[in-house]
Design an enzyme around this catalytic site. Structure first.
Site, PDB file in Angstrom:
ATOM      1  N   ALA A  43       0.876  -1.327  -0.077  1.00 24.49           N
ATOM      2  CA  ALA A  43      -0.079  -0.009   0.126  1.00 24.49           C
ATOM      3  C   ALA A  43       1.002   1.426   0.042  1.00 24.49           C
ATOM      4  O   ALA A  43       2.021   1.151   0.574  1.00 24.49           O
ATOM      5  CB  ALA A  43      -1.003  -0.026   1.094  1.00 24.49           C
ATOM      6  N   MET A  44       0.439   2.244  -0.484  1.00 26.44           N
ATOM      7  CA  MET A  44       1.300   3.510  -0.677  1.00 26.44           C
ATOM      8  C   MET A  44       1.741   4.082   0.562  1.00 26.44           C
ATOM      9  O   MET A  44       2.789   4.635   0.662  1.00 26.44           O
ATOM     10  CB  MET A  44       0.479   4.634  -1.551  1.00 26.44           C
ATOM     11  CG  MET A  44      -0.804   4.929  -0.755  1.00 26.44           C
ATOM     12  SD  MET A  44      -1.500   6.468  -2.082  1.00 26.44           S
ATOM     13  CE  MET A  44      -2.708   5.287  -2.943  1.00 26.44           C
ATOM     14  N   ARG A  45       1.182   3.818   1.713  1.00 23.57           N
ATOM     15  CA  ARG A  45       1.412   4.354   2.921  1.00 23.57           C
ATOM     16  C   ARG A  45       2.833   3.540   3.425  1.00 23.57           C
ATOM     17  O   ARG A  45       3.516   4.208   4.460  1.00 23.57           O
ATOM     18  CB  ARG A  45       0.591   4.101   4.111  1.00 23.57           C
ATOM     19  CG  ARG A  45       0.008   2.912   4.299  1.00 23.57           C
ATOM     20  CD  ARG A  45      -1.036   2.895   5.497  1.00 23.57           C
ATOM     21  NE  ARG A  45      -1.715   1.512   5.596  1.00 23.57           N
ATOM     22  CZ  ARG A  45      -2.724   1.025   4.807  1.00 23.57           C
ATOM     23  NH1 ARG A  45      -3.399   1.693   3.896  1.00 23.57           N
ATOM     24  NH2 ARG A  45      -3.203  -0.171   5.051  1.00 23.57           N
ATOM     25  N   TYR A  46       3.273   2.362   2.826  1.00 22.69           N
ATOM     26  CA  TYR A  46       4.455   1.585   3.185  1.00 22.69           C
ATOM     27  C   TYR A  46       5.689   1.879   2.379  1.00 22.69           C
ATOM     28  O   TYR A  46       6.697   1.138   2.270  1.00 22.69           O
ATOM     29  CB  TYR A  46       3.901   0.285   3.352  1.00 22.69           C
ATOM     30  CG  TYR A  46       3.183  -0.032   4.330  1.00 22.69           C
ATOM     31  CD1 TYR A  46       3.044   0.117   5.386  1.00 22.69           C
ATOM     32  CD2 TYR A  46       1.736  -0.669   4.038  1.00 22.69           C
ATOM     33  CE1 TYR A  46       2.043   0.224   6.828  1.00 22.69           C
ATOM     34  CE2 TYR A  46       0.792  -0.803   4.986  1.00 22.69           C
ATOM     35  CZ  TYR A  46       0.848  -0.634   6.255  1.00 22.69           C
ATOM     36  OH  TYR A  46       0.063  -1.052   7.006  1.00 22.69           O
ATOM     37  N   THR A  47       5.325   2.963   1.484  1.00 19.34           N
ATOM     38  CA  THR A  47       6.398   2.938   0.325  1.00 19.34           C
ATOM     39  C   THR A  47       6.990   4.347   0.291  1.00 19.34           C
ATOM     40  O   THR A  47       6.204   5.302   0.773  1.00 19.34           O
ATOM     41  CB  THR A  47       6.067   2.455  -1.095  1.00 19.34           C
ATOM     42  OG1 THR A  47       4.897   3.257  -1.416  1.00 19.34           O
ATOM     43  CG2 THR A  47       5.481   1.143  -1.093  1.00 19.34           C
TER      44      THR A  47
END
Length: 93
Positions: A43-47
């Site tokens: 998910a974008m919050r982890y990248t």
């Protein structure tokens, strides 16, 4: 700002960082970016992401006014119509 939300932008960002989909990835991503076996990206919050060095070559002469500019979506700034690339990105990727 993107009219279709941030999920479609993130999918494009992930594709630009995957080595198996382009010869020279334009984005460097930290985090899970998927795999050649079709594992999905995180998910974008982890990248996190930033431009690769080769991408900076596409923007190198942007401040020299070598390409035409047009107003952005709300006429508050000007943005380039094309990028002043030092290499043929379309051919190598």
């Amino acid at each position: 700002y993107h009219p279709h939300g941030d999920s479609s932008v993130y999918e494009a960002l992930v594709r630009m960082c995957q080595e198996w989909k382009s010869n020279y990835p334009l984005i460097e991503m930290h985090g899970k970016k998927g795999s050649i076996d079709e594992d999905p990206a995180a998910a974008m919050r982890y990248t996190e992401s930033r431009l690769e060095i080769i991408s900076e070559l596409m923007l190198k002469d942007l401040d020299r006014n070598v390409v035409p500019l047009a107003p952005n979506f709300d006429d508050s700034e000007y943005e380039p119509i094309v990028l002043p690339s030092l290499f043929p990105n379309l051919l190598i990727n």
